[in-house]
Design a protein around this motif. Structure first.
Motif, PDB file in Angstrom:
ATOM      1  N   HIS A 187       0.827  -1.212   0.000  1.00  0.00           N
ATOM      2  CA  HIS A 187       0.000   0.000   0.000  1.00  0.00           C
ATOM      3  C   HIS A 187       0.865   1.267   0.000  1.00  0.00           C
ATOM      4  N   ALA A 188       1.911   1.265  -0.832  1.00  0.00           N
ATOM      5  CA  ALA A 188       2.843   2.395  -0.833  1.00  0.00           C
ATOM      6  C   ALA A 188       2.143   3.706  -1.202  1.00  0.00           C
ATOM      7  N   THR A 189       1.233   3.646  -2.194  1.00  0.00           N
ATOM      8  CA  THR A 189       0.543   4.871  -2.614  1.00  0.00           C
ATOM      9  C   THR A 189      -0.335   5.412  -1.506  1.00  0.00           C
ATOM     10  N   GLU A 190      -1.108   4.512  -0.866  1.00  0.00           N
ATOM     11  CA  GLU A 190      -1.985   4.943   0.222  1.00  0.00           C
ATOM     12  C   GLU A 190      -1.175   5.507   1.388  1.00  0.00           C
ATOM     13  N   LYS A 191      -0.080   4.858   1.722  1.00  0.00           N
ATOM     14  CA  LYS A 191       0.761   5.352   2.821  1.00  0.00           C
ATOM     15  C   LYS A 191       1.287   6.754   2.499  1.00  0.00           C
ATOM     16  N   LEU A 192       1.754   6.941   1.251  1.00  0.00           N
ATOM     17  CA  LEU A 192       2.305   8.236   0.861  1.00  0.00           C
ATOM     18  C   LEU A 192       1.227   9.318   0.892  1.00  0.00           C
ATOM     19  N   PHE A 193       0.024   8.961   0.411  1.00  0.00           N
ATOM     20  CA  PHE A 193      -1.054   9.965   0.387  1.00  0.00           C
ATOM     21  C   PHE A 193      -1.425  10.402   1.798  1.00  0.00           C
ATOM     22  N   TRP A 194      -1.688   9.437   2.675  1.00  0.00           N
ATOM     23  CA  TRP A 194      -2.178   9.793   4.004  1.00  0.00           C
ATOM     24  C   TRP A 194      -1.072  10.367   4.889  1.00  0.00           C
ATOM     25  N   SER A 195       0.185  10.054   4.569  1.00  0.00           N
ATOM     26  CA  SER A 195       1.274  10.611   5.373  1.00  0.00           C
ATOM     27  C   SER A 195       1.376  12.131   5.215  1.00  0.00           C
ATOM     28  N   GLN A 196       0.788  12.686   4.128  1.00  0.00           N
ATOM     29  CA  GLN A 196       0.796  14.146   3.949  1.00  0.00           C
ATOM     30  C   GLN A 196       0.065  14.863   5.071  1.00  0.00           C
ATOM     31  N   PHE A 197      -0.880  14.149   5.696  1.00  0.00           N
ATOM     32  CA  PHE A 197      -1.752  14.794   6.665  1.00  0.00           C
ATOM     33  C   PHE A 197      -1.553  14.266   8.087  1.00  0.00           C
ATOM     34  N   SER A 198      -0.473  13.513   8.302  1.00  0.00           N
ATOM     35  CA  SER A 198      -0.274  12.905   9.623  1.00  0.00           C
ATOM     36  C   SER A 198       0.017  13.955  10.693  1.00  0.00           C
ATOM     37  N   MET A 199       0.843  14.929  10.375  1.00  0.00           N
ATOM     38  CA  MET A 199       1.188  15.961  11.363  1.00  0.00           C
ATOM     39  C   MET A 199       1.141  17.333  10.672  1.00  0.00           C
TER      40      MET A 199
END
Length: 325
Positions: A187-199
């Motif tokens: 799930h590399a794409t999903e991880k990269l997308f949602w990591s934009q909004f983690s902090m």
């Protein structure tokens, strides 16, 4: 001698008479000559006066001719001026008509521009309200249900707001998505997308919130599609989001029907297997009657553990895609 003298005297007298007559004639002629001279003088004076009058008339005629020429020239100039003024007036009238038409066109354009400006202001206010409403929706806050104004039939909605929804907590959904995909393999794409909004270091922009909602919508749509396929394997997948929601509204009765049908199918398979060994068995008696007399301690629950492994085998033999009414 006397006769001669008398004759001579008579001759002289006659001569004298003749001389007197001649003198009278001469005097008369002289008088006539004098009268003629006077007449001549008079005629000369009249001729001189006539010449003077002729000269003066000539001068007057020349003056009149000059004045006539001047008047004719002035008249021609006046006519030319009048013609020029008429042309100028005609040109001015044409220009005035053109200016009036241009003015009418400009007035029409101005009215159109004013109308467009009013419409633009209305559209601007509507756009700002839409953006505000989108912000409210994106933030998971209640939003006004009325989005169409000016039509009386939508008036009942003008004070109604959407009810709060626990699932519309976008920050919580984002946090859950970040944690979920971080714990998953791949799930590399999903991880990269949602990591934009983690902090986030600043409040999220509206387009960022809408991107989050779009991704959540895609995930939820895929999950619901899988549910629909599993619960209604023989039916077509809904082609709209509302149709999907309507299908899921019937999910609980459908699940109950699936559970019931699965139980019926397993029991049917089990009873059928027993029937091959005990042909006289009546499934309805076994399913409905109490234990035989004196064997009240032989309750069904006492045999659950013994038949569990067989039940698992029966489960493997069931298709689990049949619905029993």
């Amino acid at each position: 001698m006397a006769t001669a003298h008398a004759t001579e005297v008579a001759g002289l007298k006659q001569k004298l008479d003749v001389a007197d007559d001649d003198s009278m004639l001469i005097n008369r002629r002289l008088d006539e000559a004098q009268d003629g001279a006077a007449a001549v003088e008079t005629l000369r004076a009249e001729l001189a006066r006539a010449k003077e009058q002729a000269r003066m008339s000539n001068v007057a005629a020349k003056k009149a001719a000059y004045e006539l020429k001047a008047e004719q020239a002035a008249r021609r100039q006046c006519e030319e001026r009048i013609s020029s003024i008429e042309r100028d007036l005609k040109d001015a009238a044409g220009k005035c008509q053109t200016l009036e038409e241009e003015n009418k066109a400009k007035v029409a354009e101005l009215d159109k521009a004013l109308q467009e400006a009013r419409e633009a202001r209305s559209e601007s206010r509507a756009a700002r309200e839409e953006i505000r409403q989108v912000g409210e929706i994106a933030a998971g806050k209640p939003f006004l249900l009325q989005t169409k104004f000016g039509d009386p039939k939508y008036a009942p909605l003008n004070q109604m707001w959407s009810s709060p929804d626990a699932f519309l907590d976008l920050p919580k959904s984002v946090s859950d998505a970040v944690q979920f995909f971080q714990a998953q393999e791949g799930h590399a794409t999903e991880k990269l997308f949602w990591s934009q909004f983690s902090m986030p270091k600043r409040p999220l922009l509206l387009n960022e919130q809408m991107a989050q909602w779009a991704e959540l919508h895609k995930i939820s749509g895929s999950a619901m599609k899988d549910v629909v396929v599993r619960l209604w394997p023989t039916e077509s997948i809904p082609n709209s989001y509302f149709g999907l929601v309507q299908r899921l509204v019937d999910a609980v009765p459908r699940i109950d029907a699936v559970k019931r049908s699965t139980c019926i199918e397993g029991a049917r398979m089990a009873f059928a297997r027993v029937k091959t060994y005990w042909a006289k068995m009546k499934a309805t008696d076994i399913a409905s009657r109490s234990p035989p007399g004196g064997k009240d301690h032989h309750t069904t629950e006492n045999y659950f553990e013994d038949v569990l492994e067989g039940a698992r085998l029966i489960e493997g033999q069931c298709s689990k895609d049949m619905i029993f009414e």
